[in-house]
Design a protein around this motif. Structure first.
Motif, PDB file in Angstrom:
ATOM      1  N   PRO A 127       0.753  -1.352  -0.062  1.00 36.62           N
ATOM      2  CA  PRO A 127      -0.065   0.105   0.055  1.00 36.62           C
ATOM      3  C   PRO A 127       0.999   1.252  -0.138  1.00 36.62           C
ATOM      4  O   PRO A 127       1.711   1.384   0.708  1.00 36.62           O
ATOM      5  N   GLY A 128       0.599   2.376  -0.891  1.00 38.57           N
ATOM      6  CA  GLY A 128       1.302   3.307  -0.832  1.00 38.57           C
ATOM      7  C   GLY A 128       2.271   3.194  -1.892  1.00 38.57           C
ATOM      8  O   GLY A 128       3.017   4.205  -2.605  1.00 38.57           O
ATOM      9  N   GLY A 129       2.447   2.137  -2.624  1.00 41.98           N
ATOM     10  CA  GLY A 129       3.554   1.685  -3.565  1.00 41.98           C
ATOM     11  C   GLY A 129       3.156   2.228  -4.943  1.00 41.98           C
ATOM     12  O   GLY A 129       1.829   2.389  -5.152  1.00 41.98           O
ATOM     13  N   LYS A 130       4.312   2.928  -5.745  1.00 45.84           N
ATOM     14  CA  LYS A 130       4.001   3.270  -7.064  1.00 45.84           C
ATOM     15  C   LYS A 130       4.118   2.382  -7.995  1.00 45.84           C
ATOM     16  O   LYS A 130       5.056   1.792  -8.172  1.00 45.84           O
ATOM     17  N   LEU A 131       3.264   2.832  -9.225  1.00 42.89           N
ATOM     18  CA  LEU A 131       3.490   1.818 -10.208  1.00 42.89           C
ATOM     19  C   LEU A 131       4.018   2.983 -11.498  1.00 42.89           C
ATOM     20  O   LEU A 131       3.486   4.074 -11.790  1.00 42.89           O
ATOM     21  N   ILE A 132       5.105   2.837 -12.192  1.00 44.71           N
ATOM     22  CA  ILE A 132       5.621   3.564 -13.176  1.00 44.71           C
ATOM     23  C   ILE A 132       5.464   2.785 -14.589  1.00 44.71           C
ATOM     24  O   ILE A 132       6.315   1.862 -14.539  1.00 44.71           O
ATOM     25  N   LEU A 133       4.411   3.176 -15.439  1.00 46.73           N
ATOM     26  CA  LEU A 133       4.287   2.440 -16.609  1.00 46.73           C
ATOM     27  C   LEU A 133       4.622   3.030 -17.722  1.00 46.73           C
ATOM     28  O   LEU A 133       4.036   4.362 -18.062  1.00 46.73           O
ATOM     29  N   GLU A 187       9.356  18.847 -24.526  1.00 47.07           N
ATOM     30  CA  GLU A 187       8.491  17.630 -23.761  1.00 47.07           C
ATOM     31  C   GLU A 187       8.037  18.057 -22.453  1.00 47.07           C
ATOM     32  O   GLU A 187       7.379  17.142 -21.847  1.00 47.07           O
ATOM     33  N   ARG A 188       8.480  19.284 -21.888  1.00 50.85           N
ATOM     34  CA  ARG A 188       8.005  19.575 -20.581  1.00 50.85           C
ATOM     35  C   ARG A 188       6.562  20.072 -20.548  1.00 50.85           C
ATOM     36  O   ARG A 188       5.834  20.137 -19.495  1.00 50.85           O
ATOM     37  N   VAL A 189       6.046  20.332 -21.753  1.00 44.40           N
ATOM     38  CA  VAL A 189       4.541  20.607 -21.775  1.00 44.40           C
ATOM     39  C   VAL A 189       3.708  19.462 -22.044  1.00 44.40           C
ATOM     40  O   VAL A 189       4.347  18.396 -22.339  1.00 44.40           O
ATOM     41  N   ASN A 190       2.543  19.355 -21.660  1.00 47.47           N
ATOM     42  CA  ASN A 190       1.655  18.192 -21.864  1.00 47.47           C
ATOM     43  C   ASN A 190       1.480  18.134 -23.260  1.00 47.47           C
ATOM     44  O   ASN A 190       0.754  18.964 -24.002  1.00 47.47           O
ATOM     45  N   LEU A 191       1.897  17.041 -24.078  1.00 48.36           N
ATOM     46  CA  LEU A 191       1.954  16.734 -25.399  1.00 48.36           C
ATOM     47  C   LEU A 191       0.393  16.311 -25.889  1.00 48.36           C
ATOM     48  O   LEU A 191       0.002  15.453 -24.799  1.00 48.36           O
ATOM     49  N   PRO A 192      -0.069  16.317 -26.900  1.00 54.15           N
ATOM     50  CA  PRO A 192      -1.249  15.998 -27.150  1.00 54.15           C
ATOM     51  C   PRO A 192      -1.284  14.470 -27.821  1.00 54.15           C
ATOM     52  O   PRO A 192      -2.126  13.883 -27.957  1.00 54.15           O
ATOM     53  N   THR A 193       0.143  14.054 -28.104  1.00 55.36           N
ATOM     54  CA  THR A 193       0.316  12.782 -28.905  1.00 55.36           C
ATOM     55  C   THR A 193       1.763  12.499 -28.383  1.00 55.36           C
ATOM     56  O   THR A 193       2.671  13.245 -28.148  1.00 55.36           O
ATOM     57  N   GLY A 194       2.208  11.068 -28.813  1.00 51.49           N
ATOM     58  CA  GLY A 194       3.559  10.815 -28.626  1.00 51.49           C
ATOM     59  C   GLY A 194       3.757   9.509 -29.081  1.00 51.49           C
ATOM     60  O   GLY A 194       3.155   8.582 -29.355  1.00 51.49           O
ATOM     61  N   LEU A 195       4.768   9.145 -28.910  1.00 54.75           N
ATOM     62  CA  LEU A 195       5.469   7.819 -29.088  1.00 54.75           C
ATOM     63  C   LEU A 195       5.217   6.798 -28.024  1.00 54.75           C
ATOM     64  O   LEU A 195       4.855   5.406 -28.266  1.00 54.75           O
ATOM     65  N   SER A 196       5.175   7.253 -26.890  1.00 47.23           N
ATOM     66  CA  SER A 196       4.819   6.431 -25.696  1.00 47.23           C
ATOM     67  C   SER A 196       3.942   7.286 -24.650  1.00 47.23           C
ATOM     68  O   SER A 196       3.665   8.242 -24.838  1.00 47.23           O
ATOM     69  N   CYS A 197       3.156   6.305 -23.917  1.00 45.06           N
ATOM     70  CA  CYS A 197       2.432   6.638 -22.939  1.00 45.06           C
ATOM     71  C   CYS A 197       3.090   6.578 -21.461  1.00 45.06           C
ATOM     72  O   CYS A 197       3.641   5.419 -21.138  1.00 45.06           O
ATOM     73  N   LEU A 198       3.277   7.555 -20.679  1.00 45.06           N
ATOM     74  CA  LEU A 198       3.736   7.265 -19.153  1.00 45.06           C
ATOM     75  C   LEU A 198       2.502   7.641 -18.251  1.00 45.06           C
ATOM     76  O   LEU A 198       1.887   8.524 -18.289  1.00 45.06           O
ATOM     77  N   VAL A 199       2.360   6.486 -17.461  1.00 42.91           N
ATOM     78  CA  VAL A 199       1.339   6.561 -16.376  1.00 42.91           C
ATOM     79  C   VAL A 199       2.012   6.338 -15.106  1.00 42.91           C
ATOM     80  O   VAL A 199       2.756   5.182 -14.800  1.00 42.91           O
ATOM     81  N   ILE A 200       1.729   7.012 -13.879  1.00 43.64           N
ATOM     82  CA  ILE A 200       2.166   6.971 -12.559  1.00 43.64           C
ATOM     83  C   ILE A 200       0.980   6.677 -11.786  1.00 43.64           C
ATOM     84  O   ILE A 200      -0.064   7.577 -11.701  1.00 43.64           O
ATOM     85  N   ALA A 201       0.911   5.726 -11.113  1.00 46.04           N
ATOM     86  CA  ALA A 201      -0.193   5.363 -10.267  1.00 46.04           C
ATOM     87  C   ALA A 201       0.348   4.881  -8.832  1.00 46.04           C
ATOM     88  O   ALA A 201       1.387   4.434  -8.654  1.00 46.04           O
ATOM     89  N   GLU A 202      -0.538   4.798  -8.048  1.00 44.75           N
ATOM     90  CA  GLU A 202      -0.294   4.497  -6.749  1.00 44.75           C
ATOM     91  C   GLU A 202      -1.143   3.391  -6.107  1.00 44.75           C
ATOM     92  O   GLU A 202      -2.520   3.305  -6.542  1.00 44.75           O
ATOM     93  N   LYS A 203      -0.799   2.319  -5.427  1.00 42.55           N
ATOM     94  CA  LYS A 203      -1.612   1.571  -4.642  1.00 42.55           C
ATOM     95  C   LYS A 203      -2.301   2.351  -3.479  1.00 42.55           C
ATOM     96  O   LYS A 203      -1.439   2.449  -2.634  1.00 42.55           O
ATOM     97  N   PRO A 204      -3.574   2.292  -3.357  1.00 48.26           N
ATOM     98  CA  PRO A 204      -4.137   3.206  -2.140  1.00 48.26           C
ATOM     99  C   PRO A 204      -3.621   2.473  -0.695  1.00 48.26           C
ATOM    100  O   PRO A 204      -3.378   1.195  -0.649  1.00 48.26           O
ATOM    101  N   LEU A 205      -3.566   3.538   0.356  1.00 43.84           N
ATOM    102  CA  LEU A 205      -3.337   2.805   1.567  1.00 43.84           C
ATOM    103  C   LEU A 205      -4.372   1.714   2.264  1.00 43.84           C
ATOM    104  O   LEU A 205      -3.870   0.992   3.035  1.00 43.84           O
ATOM    105  N   HIS A 206      -5.488   1.949   1.692  1.00 45.23           N
ATOM    106  CA  HIS A 206      -6.511   1.058   2.275  1.00 45.23           C
ATOM    107  C   HIS A 206      -7.380   0.498   0.829  1.00 45.23           C
ATOM    108  O   HIS A 206      -7.651   1.291   0.348  1.00 45.23           O
TER     109      HIS A 206
END
Length: 125
Positions: A17-23, A106-125
């Motif tokens: 719980p609280g761990g991060k997923l970087i996809l 790349e610092r701005v939010n791009l409308p498209t790209g070669l890859s998708c990056l998703v950062i997510a978290e496992k909830p604490l509860h």
């Protein structure tokens, strides 16, 4: 991976719980071509459905964005038009050489790209 939802559920079980997923996954099916096949990609994603998939496995999505807009040009040319099985070294070296400049875009939010990056978290509860 053939069953992406299964893999995400497995990641969810493994994380504390609280761990991060970087996809980091390939983006945009219109880019799918011979290079993708050669390196074993089953699919390419768009950001909103990917974020929904991650959320349905229990994660809380913290951030989602596209990366490497300029890379889509070479990927499309090489994988869809020229049907190559890899990006030529010279093109990869050129992208690496101009990356300090591209990185600023790349610092701005791009409308498209070669890859998708998703950062997510496992909830604490």
């Amino acid at each position: 991976l053939p069953d992406d939802a299964r893999v995400l559920r497995h990641f969810f079980r493994l994380l504390r719980p609280g761990g991060k997923l970087i996809l980091l996954v390939p983006a945009n099916m219109w880019l799918y071509g011979s290079i993708d096949k050669a390196i074993g990609h089953y699919r390419r994603y768009t950001l909103e459905p990917l974020e929904k998939l991650v959320a349905t496995t229990g994660f809380r999505v913290l951030e989602g964005r596209y990366l490497n807009l300029i890379g889509t040009i070479g990927w499309y040319l090489n994988g869809r038009i020229l049907r190559r099985r890899a990006v030529p070294r010279g093109q990869a070296a050129l992208l690496n050489a101009i990356w300090p400049i591209v990185r600023q875009v790349e610092r701005v939010n791009l409308p498209t790209g070669l890859s998708c990056l998703v950062i997510a978290e496992k909830p604490l509860h």
